[in-house]
Design a protein around this motif. Structure first.
Motif, short mmCIF file in Angstrom:
data_model
loop_
_atom_site.label_atom_id
_atom_site.label_comp_id
_atom_site.label_asym_id
_atom_site.label_seq_id
_atom_site.Cartn_x
_atom_site.Cartn_y
_atom_site.Cartn_z
N LYS A 96 10.03 1.15 -9.25
CA LYS A 96 10.42 2.61 -9.80
C LYS A 96 10.00 3.65 -8.41
O LYS A 96 10.03 4.85 -9.08
CB LYS A 96 9.67 3.05 -10.93
CG LYS A 96 9.95 2.14 -12.12
CD LYS A 96 11.42 1.89 -12.55
CE LYS A 96 11.49 0.94 -13.85
NZ LYS A 96 13.03 0.97 -14.24
N VAL A 97 10.10 3.00 -7.41
CA VAL A 97 9.67 4.16 -6.28
C VAL A 97 11.22 4.42 -5.43
O VAL A 97 11.80 3.44 -5.06
CB VAL A 97 8.62 3.36 -5.16
CG1 VAL A 97 8.53 4.12 -3.98
CG2 VAL A 97 7.30 3.03 -5.97
N GLY A 98 11.34 5.64 -5.51
CA GLY A 98 12.64 6.07 -4.76
C GLY A 98 12.32 5.85 -3.36
O GLY A 98 11.30 6.01 -2.68
N PHE A 99 13.31 5.50 -2.74
CA PHE A 99 13.35 5.27 -0.99
C PHE A 99 14.49 5.58 -0.38
O PHE A 99 15.72 5.71 -1.17
CB PHE A 99 12.87 3.88 -0.74
CG PHE A 99 13.72 2.73 -1.30
CD1 PHE A 99 15.02 2.42 -0.41
CD2 PHE A 99 13.97 2.12 -2.39
CE1 PHE A 99 15.71 1.45 -0.64
CE2 PHE A 99 14.74 1.24 -2.73
CZ PHE A 99 15.88 0.75 -2.09
N VAL A 100 14.50 5.72 0.79
CA VAL A 100 15.84 6.31 1.54
C VAL A 100 15.71 5.57 3.06
O VAL A 100 14.64 5.59 3.35
CB VAL A 100 15.63 8.05 2.08
CG1 VAL A 100 16.57 8.04 3.00
CG2 VAL A 100 15.71 8.79 0.88
N ALA A 101 16.76 4.87 3.41
CA ALA A 101 17.03 4.43 4.54
C ALA A 101 17.60 5.37 5.46
O ALA A 101 18.73 5.77 5.08
CB ALA A 101 17.75 3.17 4.56
N ALA A 154 0.96 -1.28 0.09
CA ALA A 154 -0.04 0.09 0.11
C ALA A 154 0.78 1.41 -0.14
O ALA A 154 0.47 2.15 -0.73
CB ALA A 154 -0.82 0.08 1.17
N ALA A 155 1.94 1.27 0.86
CA ALA A 155 2.76 2.36 0.66
C ALA A 155 3.44 2.69 -0.52
O ALA A 155 3.51 3.90 -0.92
CB ALA A 155 3.91 2.12 1.81
N ILE A 156 4.11 1.57 -1.17
CA ILE A 156 4.42 1.56 -2.52
C ILE A 156 3.43 2.21 -3.55
O ILE A 156 3.85 3.31 -4.36
CB ILE A 156 5.04 0.28 -2.95
CG1 ILE A 156 6.21 0.01 -2.23
CG2 ILE A 156 5.33 0.46 -4.37
CD1 ILE A 156 6.81 -1.42 -2.43
N GLU A 157 2.24 1.78 -3.70
CA GLU A 157 1.27 2.15 -4.29
C GLU A 157 0.78 3.84 -4.09
O GLU A 157 0.82 4.39 -5.06
CB GLU A 157 -0.16 1.50 -4.25
CG GLU A 157 -1.06 1.83 -5.38
CD GLU A 157 -0.74 1.42 -6.61
OE1 GLU A 157 -1.42 2.08 -7.50
OE2 GLU A 157 -0.06 0.64 -6.75
N LEU A 158 0.84 4.39 -2.89
CA LEU A 158 0.70 5.36 -2.62
C LEU A 158 1.86 6.51 -3.17
O LEU A 158 1.82 7.51 -3.63
CB LEU A 158 0.46 5.61 -0.98
CG LEU A 158 0.29 7.22 -0.73
CD1 LEU A 158 -0.92 7.65 -1.31
CD2 LEU A 158 0.06 7.39 0.77
N CYS A 159 2.96 6.06 -3.04
CA CYS A 159 4.04 6.71 -3.69
C CYS A 159 4.19 6.71 -5.08
O CYS A 159 4.47 7.80 -5.65
CB CYS A 159 5.57 6.03 -3.23
SG CYS A 159 5.95 6.17 -1.28
N ARG A 160 3.85 5.75 -5.72
CA ARG A 160 3.46 5.86 -7.25
C ARG A 160 2.31 6.86 -7.50
O ARG A 160 2.67 7.53 -8.43
CB ARG A 160 3.07 4.44 -7.76
CG ARG A 160 4.24 3.32 -7.88
CD ARG A 160 3.76 2.28 -8.73
NE ARG A 160 4.52 1.02 -8.95
CZ ARG A 160 4.52 0.00 -8.10
NH1 ARG A 160 3.22 -0.17 -7.59
NH2 ARG A 160 5.19 -1.08 -7.99
N LYS A 161 1.26 6.86 -6.80
CA LYS A 161 0.23 7.86 -7.23
C LYS A 161 0.70 9.20 -6.97
O LYS A 161 0.17 10.29 -7.40
CB LYS A 161 -0.82 7.31 -6.37
CG LYS A 161 -1.72 6.31 -6.73
CD LYS A 161 -3.09 5.89 -5.96
CE LYS A 161 -3.69 4.64 -6.57
NZ LYS A 161 -4.58 4.24 -5.30
N THR A 162 1.43 9.43 -5.80
CA THR A 162 1.61 11.02 -5.46
C THR A 162 3.21 11.39 -5.72
O THR A 162 3.46 12.52 -5.78
CB THR A 162 1.52 11.10 -4.08
OG1 THR A 162 2.61 10.06 -3.27
CG2 THR A 162 0.14 10.61 -3.47
N GLY A 163 4.04 10.61 -6.26
CA GLY A 163 5.43 10.86 -6.41
C GLY A 163 6.00 10.93 -5.33
O GLY A 163 7.18 11.66 -5.47
N ALA A 164 5.75 10.53 -4.30
CA ALA A 164 6.48 10.56 -3.00
C ALA A 164 7.62 9.64 -2.96
O ALA A 164 7.65 8.62 -3.52
CB ALA A 164 5.41 10.35 -1.72
#
Length: 226
Positions: A100-105, A66-76
Motif C-alpha cells: 500500500k505504498v505509492g511509488f514512482v519510477a 526501511a524505505a517502505i516502512e518510512l513511507c508508511r509512517k510518513t505518508g510519503a
C-alpha cells in the motif's frame, strides 16, 4: 508541478558499484530531474548494495524494507530512479502493491502500479518462452549437422545460411515482446535494459547492447515501430 513527501531509494548490484558510485550518480540525477523544483519534502534517502540472487527480493534488501516502512509512517511516496531498480518479477511487484505504498519510477513516471505489474508479468513469461525457443532452435540446427562455431570451408556456406535463418527466427520470436515494449512507450535503450533485466539473452547468449537490438529491429516487419 509535483509536490508532497518522498523517500528516495537507490540500488546498485555489487559492492564495487556501491563503493565507486557507478550508476548511483545517474540515479540521483534522474530523481532530481523528476522533482524539478516542485514542492517536495524529502523525508529520507536509502541506498542499497545488493549482491547475489534469491527468491525473496525483500529479504535481500533491508534498505528497501526501511524505505517502505518510512513511507508508511510518513505518508510519503517512494521514488525510484529507474523501473529496473524495483521491478524484478511478478511476485515482487505483487508484494509492493500489497504494501500500500505509492511509488514512482522516474524514468517512466506515467506508469502506475497496475501497468508495472502487467509489464513484469509479460516480461517474465516472455523471457521463459524466448529462452525455450532459442534452445530448441539451436538443438534443431545441431540435428541438421551444423557445427556451431566452426569456420572451415566445408561448413562455412551452410553455417552462414543457418545463421541467417536462426537470426530471422530469433527476431520473429522477439517481435511480440518488442511490440509490447514500444506500445508501453519504452525507448530502444530502455528496451535493451528491460531485456537484460528480465534475463532474455541476446542471439549468441550474452547481454544485449543497443547495436544488437537495432540489428534485430532491422529484421522485423516494417509495421513494427523501431
Amino acid at each position: 508541478m509535483a509536490n508532497g513527501k518522498f523517500v528516495a531509494y537507490y540500488r546498485v548490484s555489487t559492492a564495487r558499484q556501491g563503493v565507486s558510485g557507478l550508476g548511483l550518480d545517474a540515479q540521483r540525477e534522474a530523481v532530481t530531474r523528476y522533482l524539478n523544483g516542485g514542492a517536495w519534502e524529502s523525508v529520507g534517502e536509502f541506498t542499497e548494495t545488493e549482491t547475489g540472487k534469491g527468491a525473496d527480493a525483500l529479504a535481500r534488501r533491508p534498505q528497501l524494507r526501511a524505505a517502505i516502512e518510512l513511507c508508511r509512517k510518513t505518508g510519503a511516496r517512494l521514488l525510484i530512479a529507474k523501473l529496473d531498480r524495483l521491478a524484478r518479477n511478478v511476485a515482487f511487484i505483487a508484494g509492493m502493491m500489497e504494501s500500500k505504498v505509492g511509488f514512482v519510477a522516474c524514468d517512466m513516471p506515467e506508469a502506475n502500479e497496475l501497468t508495472i505489474h502487467i509489464m513484469a508479468a509479460f516480461a517474465e513469461h516472455e523471457a521463459k518462452r524466448i529462452s525455450e525457443r532459442t534452445r530448441d532452435a539451436l538443438a534443431a540446427a545441431k540435428a541438421r549437422g551444423v557445427v556451431l562455431g566452426a569456420t572451415g570451408p566445408a561448413n562455412l556456406k551452410r553455417n552462414i545460411q543457418d545463421r541467417q535463418r536462426a537470426a530471422d527466427e530469433f527476431a520473429a520470436n522477439l517481435a511480440r515482446t518488442i511490440t509490447s515494449y514500444r506500445t508501453a512507450g519504452l525507448t530502444q535503450r530502455q528496451i535493451v535494459e528491460e531485456l537484460n533485466r528480465t534475463g532474455v539473452t541476446a542471439a549468441r547468449g550474452g547481454r544485449w547492447t543497443l547495436g544488437q537490438l537495432q540489428r534485430v529491429l532491422a529484421r522485423l516487419p516494417s509495421s513494427i515501430p523501431v
